[in-house]
Design an enzyme around this catalytic site. Structure first.
Site, short mmCIF file in Angstrom:
data_model
loop_
_atom_site.label_atom_id
_atom_site.label_comp_id
_atom_site.label_asym_id
_atom_site.label_seq_id
_atom_site.Cartn_x
_atom_site.Cartn_y
_atom_site.Cartn_z
N ASP A 68 -0.46 -9.78 5.52
CA ASP A 68 0.22 -10.14 4.38
C ASP A 68 1.18 -11.20 4.84
O ASP A 68 1.53 -11.42 5.96
CB ASP A 68 0.64 -9.20 3.47
CG ASP A 68 1.18 -7.95 4.13
OD1 ASP A 68 1.91 -8.38 5.55
OD2 ASP A 68 1.34 -6.90 3.63
N ASN A 137 4.63 3.87 -1.99
CA ASN A 137 3.67 4.08 -3.44
C ASN A 137 2.13 4.21 -2.87
O ASN A 137 1.60 4.01 -3.89
CB ASN A 137 4.08 2.97 -4.33
CG ASN A 137 3.65 1.52 -3.66
OD1 ASN A 137 3.15 1.53 -2.51
ND2 ASN A 137 4.14 0.82 -4.66
N HIS A 139 0.82 1.80 -1.28
CA HIS A 139 0.01 0.62 -1.01
C HIS A 139 -0.42 0.54 0.72
O HIS A 139 0.26 1.12 1.46
CB HIS A 139 1.03 -0.66 -1.37
CG HIS A 139 2.07 -0.85 -0.45
ND1 HIS A 139 3.30 -1.33 -1.22
CD2 HIS A 139 2.40 -0.94 0.69
CE1 HIS A 139 4.28 -1.79 -0.35
NE2 HIS A 139 3.76 -1.63 0.96
N GLU A 144 -0.66 -3.16 -4.05
CA GLU A 144 -0.05 -2.22 -4.95
C GLU A 144 -1.04 -1.37 -5.64
O GLU A 144 -1.98 -1.79 -6.11
CB GLU A 144 1.10 -3.12 -5.78
CG GLU A 144 2.05 -3.82 -5.04
CD GLU A 144 3.01 -3.06 -4.21
OE1 GLU A 144 3.04 -2.16 -4.10
OE2 GLU A 144 4.34 -3.75 -4.26
C1 GLP Z 1 5.44 -3.55 3.96
C2 GLP Z 1 4.28 -3.89 4.47
C3 GLP Z 1 3.12 -3.11 4.52
C4 GLP Z 1 3.85 -1.86 5.28
C5 GLP Z 1 4.80 -1.11 4.38
C6 GLP Z 1 5.66 -0.15 5.18
O1 GLP Z 1 5.31 -3.30 2.27
N1 GLP Z 1 3.41 -5.01 3.47
O2 GLP Z 1 2.03 -3.56 5.58
O3 GLP Z 1 2.57 -0.90 5.47
O4 GLP Z 1 5.73 -2.16 4.19
O5 GLP Z 1 6.56 -0.63 5.83
P1 GLP Z 1 7.16 0.69 6.83
O6 GLP Z 1 6.29 0.91 7.91
O7 GLP Z 1 8.54 -0.05 7.31
O8 GLP Z 1 7.64 1.86 5.84
#
Ligand code: GLP
Length: 263
Positions: A68, A137, A139, A144
């Site tokens: 992304d 959440n 995702h 989302e």
């Molecule tokens: C962002 C990214 C996701 C990732 C998520 C969790 O939203 N787009 O790909 O999995 O964060 O991040 P973290 O691993 O820092 O908790």
């Protein structure tokens, strides 16, 4: 779905990196990695970088596709995912920057950029192994809750929860973009193998819903229950709400050595 519960962040990284390395070696020198931003996969990248340094894994001809990218940041912004991937993946793993791709969230025509990204993934032969984190959440990527379970790369609006979670990377909440481009859940499901990583109690509810809950767009990661080769590597804290945690621990503990991901 294979669930591996680990006792430390380092073990999470080792097990995840071993699984990713196993798929890459089987795929050959032109392996295609799917890579994620966020803190969850960092220990896995460390494990992969160690294998590259020691010579047990060669990624010099591998390609990578990020999940992304934000929309609304200037190109080159240090928190743009193109830059985050360069710092956390491309450089430590010694990937060829020309073979590392992120969706072009800076393009004038965002819809064309999404279609182009799908074409680039297909042109590389598809993703061999997709590394994933998970949002609090549920995702994956930036899909989302309420995302179509068969979605492709497209523009999405971030939830308030996600913007709050990502605020730590920006001076203030208003600086966190509201929009992004993300691979869809259908795009992610096309990867030939998936390794999802989560650590910490803040992910415990998302992991329970993803692994043991119903398959629902309200927990987008739950679509992985349909994937034939999904491995979920988590620490004790992220496993805290799993009803069948003892079963997963026992299953992994008694897995024959030739099936384990510990190389
Ligand atoms: C962002 C990214 C996701 C990732 C998520 C969790 O939203 N787009 O790909 O999995 O964060 O991040 P973290 O691993 O820092 O908790």
């Amino acid at each position: 779905m294979e669930i591996v519960i680990c006792s430390s962040t380092q073990q999470v990284g080792d097990v995840a990196a071993a699984r990713v390395a196993q798929v890459c070696r089987a795929a050959g020198p032109n392996a295609v990695l799917g890579v994620a931003t966020g803190s969850s996969p960092l220990s896995c990248y460390t494990g992969l970088a160690e294998r590259v340094r020691s010579g047990s894994l060669d990624l010099s001809r591998a390609s990578a596709f990020a999940l992304d990218e934000y929309v609304g940041l200037p190109r080159g912004h240090e928190e743009s995912y193109a830059e985050v991937i360069r710092r956390t993946v491309t450089e430590p793993l010694g990937l060829d920057p020309a073979r590392v791709h992120t969706p072009d969230g800076f393009a004038d025509d965002l819809e064309a950029a999404c279609a182009d990204y799908e074409r680039r993934i297909a042109g590389a032969g598809g993703v061999d192994v997709q590394i994933l984190g998970v949002g609090a959440n549920g995702h994956i990527g930036f899909n989302e809750p309420s995302s179509s379970l068969s979605s492709r790369t497209r523009i999405k609006t971030l939830t308030d929860r996600t913007r709050e979670d990502n605020r730590r990377f920006f001076a203030e909440l208003d600086d966190v973009p509201r929009h992004c481009l993300t691979q869809g859940l259908g795009t992610i499901m096309d990867a030939r193998a998936v390794v999802l990583i989560a650590q910490g109690g803040g992910k415990a509810r998302a992991i329970r819903n993803l692994v043991e809950g119903p398959i629902t767009a309200m927990c987008p990661g739950s679509v992985l229950q349909f994937h034939r080769y999904a491995t979920v590597v988590i620490d004790d804290a992220a496993a805290a709400e799993l009803q069948h945690a003892d079963y997963y621990r026992e299953t992994y503990a008694h897995k024959p050595s030739w099936q384990r991901f510990e190389n």
